[in-house]
Design a protein around this motif. Structure first.
Motif, PDB file in Angstrom:
ATOM      1  N   CYS A   1       0.861  -1.178   0.000  1.00 25.97           N
ATOM      2  CA  CYS A   1       0.000   0.000   0.000  1.00 25.97           C
ATOM      3  C   CYS A   1       0.899   1.230   0.000  1.00 25.97           C
ATOM      4  CB  CYS A   1      -0.904  -0.013   1.218  1.00 25.97           C
ATOM      5  SG  CYS A   1       0.029  -0.014   2.769  1.00 25.97           S
TER       6      CYS A   1
ATOM      7  N   GLU B   1       2.131   2.755   2.299  1.00 23.22           N
ATOM      8  CA  GLU B   1       3.201   2.683   3.303  1.00 23.22           C
ATOM      9  C   GLU B   1       4.456   1.991   2.764  1.00 23.22           C
ATOM     10  OE1 GLU B   1       2.847   4.113   6.399  1.00 23.22           O
ATOM     11  OE2 GLU B   1       1.018   4.869   5.427  1.00 23.22           O
TER      12      GLU B   1
ATOM     13  N   HIS C   1      -0.367  -6.303   1.624  1.00 24.33           N
ATOM     14  CA  HIS C   1      -1.671  -6.738   2.132  1.00 24.33           C
ATOM     15  C   HIS C   1      -2.181  -7.931   1.315  1.00 24.33           C
ATOM     16  CE1 HIS C   1      -2.479  -3.478   4.975  1.00 24.33           C
ATOM     17  NE2 HIS C   1      -1.973  -2.639   4.092  1.00 24.33           N
TER      18      HIS C   1
ATOM     19  N   CYS D   1      -2.346  -1.254   9.968  1.00 27.85           N
ATOM     20  CA  CYS D   1      -1.515  -0.539   8.991  1.00 27.85           C
ATOM     21  C   CYS D   1      -2.050   0.890   8.888  1.00 27.85           C
ATOM     22  CB  CYS D   1      -1.573  -1.231   7.642  1.00 27.85           C
ATOM     23  SG  CYS D   1      -0.534  -0.424   6.400  1.00 27.85           S
TER      24      CYS D   1
ATOM     25  N   CYS E   1      -2.470   2.744   6.546  1.00 27.68           N
ATOM     26  CA  CYS E   1      -3.283   2.999   5.349  1.00 27.68           C
ATOM     27  C   CYS E   1      -4.763   2.751   5.618  1.00 27.68           C
ATOM     28  CB  CYS E   1      -2.823   2.141   4.183  1.00 27.68           C
ATOM     29  SG  CYS E   1      -3.400   0.429   4.252  1.00 27.68           S
TER      30      CYS E   1
HETATM   31 ZN    ZN Z   1      -1.442  -0.692   4.357  1.00 25.95          ZN
END
Ligand code: ZN
Length: 436
Positions: free
Chosen positions: A257, A259, A264, A319, A321
């Motif tokens: 993602c 980050e 994921h 996370c 995100c």
């Molecule tokens: Zn993420």
């Protein structure tokens, strides 16, 4: 879509951010149904359950996952050509196939709903890397039996982006179209991306100014942080890692993602666990082990507890995100005899066959895989007693024979008989020096 202020884009936000407890409950419910479906429709699974003294009624939820027998690659090969098909052939709308050691490939099959699911997972994958409808995706993955080309193609269309399906090869044309059409996203293997970066400079392009690229989605082989930094710097893009394999639809199982810290896993479709490859016991989250996947809704070719041979850690931490799906922290290598070198599958047995066919060579050899930016394959082999180990023509001939079989270049070093350390147990033929 009014949502523009977020740092990450999502294709299916309600599914990607659902609370972990709801996600686990959904997995549990789907697992129970899938076990019943696989048992009822695939003779292999019925037999495996019977051998284990189990019926689908014994699988009541996620806690019962460890009871389910594993599926391995040989199970798919043994069921060539159609694989472990759970539907009549006419319900299959597409086949793909992956290359094998010798001869027979592994065939994978998809119903219309499977293709739909796969396309959604790919659309999520693009969106996770920041791709939107406005993007022009230059898809350099190979179109054909390999799942990369069509997987990335359908995903981009599903997202609503524009696809430029250049497929592999013809680097000059790739660069010309990339500039002329102003592609904003590039999808290919990381090793090809590195090659493309070098070729662009050689061809006189200024990649940051002549191209409009902003995102790269790279996968199908492991790659280093150094390669990421180089690609991001040369093209002025953000480079994202993605994971998949043809047995699990293809690409689109997991992706980084915004980050860029772990991939994921789309866990409403792919139930992931890690096991100790020796004892086959499940490991707690976060521990390094072999990744095992159960596909939760696949119709044509159900896979229960499929052993990938890929080693990784899977974490369920939050996370930033906002996605709740667990992350693969790193692919550490393959617990298998197959090597992926520069995106190409290489089996040590292929190398051995070539070496054994040259009468001037002895039977002791080592395969060394290393990586700076690109993977390098070297073979050190002893000559037969009485043969000249300084012979450049002999080394050249062996290298040529290897290249013909492997489709990648191998460096060959001839050794005096007795140079390679003998092992009493299983010979350590492969030395993989790649660290990330
Ligand atoms: Zn993420």
């Amino acid at each position: 879509m009014a949502e523009t202020k977020v740092a990450t884009t999502m294709f299916e936000p309600e599914l990607e951010t659902m609370p972990s407890s709801d996600l686990r409950a959904l997995q549990s419910e789907r697992l129970v149904a899938m076990v019943r479906y696989a048992y009822d429709n695939v003779p292999l699974y019925r037999r495996r359950f019977e051998e284990a003294g189990l019926t689908p009624d014994d699988i009541k939820g996620l806690d019962d996952l460890p009871k389910i027998p594993f599926t391995v690659k040989d199970d798919l090969r043994d069921h060539y050509p159609y694989g472990i098909l759970a539907v009549p052939r006419e319900e299959v709308v597409r086949f793909h196939a992956s290359s094998g050691t010798t001869g027979k490939p592994t065939v994978v099959s998809y119903t219309a709903r499977d293709l739909d699911t796969w396309s959604r997972m790919m659309a999520r994958t693009y969106a996770s890397a920041g791709t939107t409808k406005a993007d022009l995706v230059q898809n350099i993955y190979g179109y054909g039996l390999f799942t990369g080309g069509l997987g990335f193609h359908y995903g981009a269309e599903r997202l609503g982006a524009t696809v430029l399906p250049t497929s592999t090869g013809n680097t000059k044309k790739q660069l010309m179209l990339m500039r002329d059409l102003q592609s904003t996203v590039v999808a290919c293997t990381p090793s090809y991306a590195v090659f493309l970066a070098e070729a662009a400079v050689e061809e006189g392009y200024d990649p940051r100014n002549d191209f409009a690229l902003r995102i790269g989605t790279f996968g199908a082989e492991p790659w280093s942080e150094e390669a990421r930094q180089k690609l991001e710097a040369v093209f002025g893009i953000r480079a994202y890692d993605c994971y998949g394999m043809s047995e699990l639809y293809g690409p689109g199982v997991a992706v980084e993602c915004s980050e860029q810290n772990g991939l994921h896993i789309w866990s409403d479709e792919f139930l992931a666990e890690t096991i100790d490859p020796e004892t086959q016991e499940p490991l707690p989250p976060g521990e390094l082990g072999e990744m095992v996947f159960t596909m939760l809704t696949r119709e044509a070719m159900p896979l229960l507890r499929y052993r990938t041979r890929d080693l990784a850690r899977i974490v369920w931490d939050e996370c930033p995100c906002g996605r709740t799906h667990p992350r693969i922290m790193r692919i550490s290598g393959r617990d298998d005899d197959m090597l992926i070198v520069g995106g190409v599958n290489v089996f040590p047995s292929q190398i051995e066959e070539v070496l054994m066919s040259v009468p001037e060579l002895g039977d002791q050899y080592e395969i060394i895989v290393d990586r700076d930016l690109l993977d390098k394959l070297s073979v050190r082999v002893e000559v037969a007693p009485g043969q000249d180990w300084t012979s450049a023509p002999l080394a050249g001939k062996v290298a040529e024979n290897l290249t013909a079989v492997l489709s990648i270049r191998a460096l060959v070093e001839l050794l005096e008989p007795g140079t390679i350390e003998r092992s009493l147990g299983k010979a350590r033929r492969v030395i993989d020096l790649r660290t990330s």
